[in-house]
Design an enzyme around this catalytic site. Sequence first.
Site, PDB file in Angstrom:
ATOM      1  CB  SER A  54       2.349   6.628   5.137  1.00 36.78           C
ATOM      2  OG  SER A  54       1.218   6.317   5.893  1.00 36.78           O
ATOM      3  CD  GLU A  82      -5.452  -0.100   5.341  1.00 38.77           C
ATOM      4  OE1 GLU A  82      -5.740   0.545   4.323  1.00 38.77           O
ATOM      5  OE2 GLU A  82      -4.437   0.091   6.005  1.00 38.77           O
ATOM      6  CB  ILE A  92      -0.875   0.035   1.270  1.00 38.44           C
ATOM      7  CG1 ILE A  92      -1.706  -1.239   1.388  1.00 38.44           C
ATOM      8  CG2 ILE A  92      -1.767   1.269   1.278  1.00 38.44           C
ATOM      9  CD1 ILE A  92      -2.365  -1.402   2.753  1.00 38.44           C
ATOM     10  N   GLY A  93       0.728   2.074  -1.009  1.00 34.80           N
ATOM     11  CA  GLY A  93       1.550   3.290  -1.094  1.00 34.80           C
ATOM     12  C   GLY A  93       0.770   4.522  -0.687  1.00 34.80           C
TER      13      GLY A  93
END
Lengths: 381, 321
Positions: free
Chosen positions: A130, A246, A127-128
């Site tokens: 932060s 999520e 997951i990109g």
Amino acid sequence: MLQFDRVSLSPESEALREQVREFVAAHRDHMPRPNSDFVTGHDAEFSQKLGQQGWIGMTWPAVYGGSDQSNFERLVVTEELLAAGAPVSAHWIADRQSGPLLLRFGSEAQREKYLPGITRGESYFSIGMSEPDTGSDLASVRTTAVAEGDAYRINGTKIWTTDAHRNHYIICLVRTEAPSENRHAGLSQIIVDLRNDGVKVRPIRNMAGGEDFNEVVFEDVLVPKDRIVGEPGNGWQQVTSELAYERSGPERFLSAFRVFVELVRICGDNPSPHQAAAIGRIAAHFMTLRRMSLSVAGMLEQGKDVVVEAALVKELGNNFEKVLPEIARLVVPDLCANDPARHKLFRETFSETLMLSPSFTLRGGTREILRGVIARGLGLR
Amino acid sequence: MDTRQLILDTAVKIFSDHCDKALWDAAEQGEFAHALWQQVAENGFHLLGTDASGTDAADLFAFLKVCGRYAVPLPMAEVLLANVWLTQAGKTASALDSIGIASATGAVQVPWGRRATQVLAVSPDSHGIALLQLPAEIATGQNIAGEPVDSLTAAESGEMLQVTDSPYAQMALARVNLMAGGLQTALDLGLQFAQERSQFGRSISKFQAIQHSLAVVAAEVAAAQRAADAGVDALGSDRFVEEVAAAKARVGEAVGIVAEQVHQVHGAMGFTYEHRLHHFTRRLWSWRDDWGNEFYWQTKLGASLAGLGADQVWNYIATRA
């Protein structure tokens, strides 16, 4: 009023549970030290075996390698694996949210390209979201993707990216347009190949000594235009819907489960009153949390918006995951004795979980962000 | 609309008409809420769960949740379960029956014992219920919510009745449902106050500290509702006592957190006798101690799980939805 309706599982789901248990029992060699934290245990071989069972991407259409099952079947598989402390980290993100994101917003070509590999347990996603200067305030991301002919040129840095050093792809939230008055506008999601697109991945050691999360640097990384997921500029809406998946699953309350198991083992069949009370207190929380998590799965199955309910279960679940070791340690006799052989398994599981526990109320949305989401649901914001 | 919803809607209408500050204050002075009781009796609420009423135990407990929401100052849990058990034993349900906890000294602690027409005495770990021989010697008393709880000592021991599901656990489940209702109102009062009260030129609901407190409260209240429902679902099952144990332990924990946070949100206003909040929080504090506190039930549940062994605890948790 927030409503968590009763949900019961079908006999088929319960039969599936037995199959998963048999599978786990036959694969104990993959769990030398069972840990229920979904981030620990990256085991490609185990993920591929799960894929062969049809237990990854279970809710997806068969045409993409899925098996058209309901969220309940998926819940049975995931909760059984977590409770057993199986290594599920490799495929977890792809199964939980990258795949569903592509199914919902991706192009047909993207679905055909990426989903079958995920369901085989061979293709893993990160997951990109932060960035070094962007944590809870997700809309402030600065990584840019600028259109250039048939490609996008990506520049920026993502951080706290779990398993980027071992996964295949990362779906990044990027700015495709300059910031404007509407800070949620101009954001897009784009797929980057972690192994072939020229990104730099640097593992970051965590306080428990593990190297699971990373910094991912993009310096003039060029990717084909068809890697954009959904409509350019629709990134914020997509990310928000992704977060419901999520946040709502059993991994949000089961992380410390093996500590409970080892506590019960130490206490034996004739526990002291305080030990029995600790066991009963923990069990009462698990029984309630699991039922609430089932309710959310039921709402997801009905296509309901579960943003607030998911945040609420995560808030309760994460807090409990952190309290569980605190309850347990006080009733284990001689835990302080300087004898590493005494209560060895409990000590190992306990100390590992304790050191990972600060992350429980950070990952997937901090406690503070979740309470804000709940407050909005209550009409306070 | 189904029967249960009709009953609950009627109850909400009656209770919202009657249950107000004046009624709670009067009840605390020992005044019996005659007008409200009359409404309860006219609607047949006192017979919910009995075979003749055409309703079941799940209806009864759902009704008790509503009683908790309005802090109904009548011994509804005692009246309802006493009538169910009496009629199951082929006896007549009289008007204001009550149930008390038997103690080692022979005295029975009975809510509104001074007005009770028939009194049943329940002991932990027993399926037998003693029908007290009235009149009994009465020492009046109150719990910390100001609800009458009288100590009754009968000269002779009475007849014994038997019920299937542990009566002690059924009473605990009654308290669980009263608490679930009372917790909901505590949250509602907190939300309402936060939106009405203004400081520093804005509604205090706009302050993050207040929002987070109320988010914590909402989470506890939601957990309490789900735990209470699970206890009711277990009626008649082999796990009834353990599910009630889990529910009473979990909801009791929620009470401590919710009462503390909601009072903090209310500031000094909620600390005054004039405010309605304490009629709920004091009841919640009383109810969590009635019929076994958290420790009592945690110990019961924990002992069962320890008996199953470490490798069976997950199966235990995952077996019932």
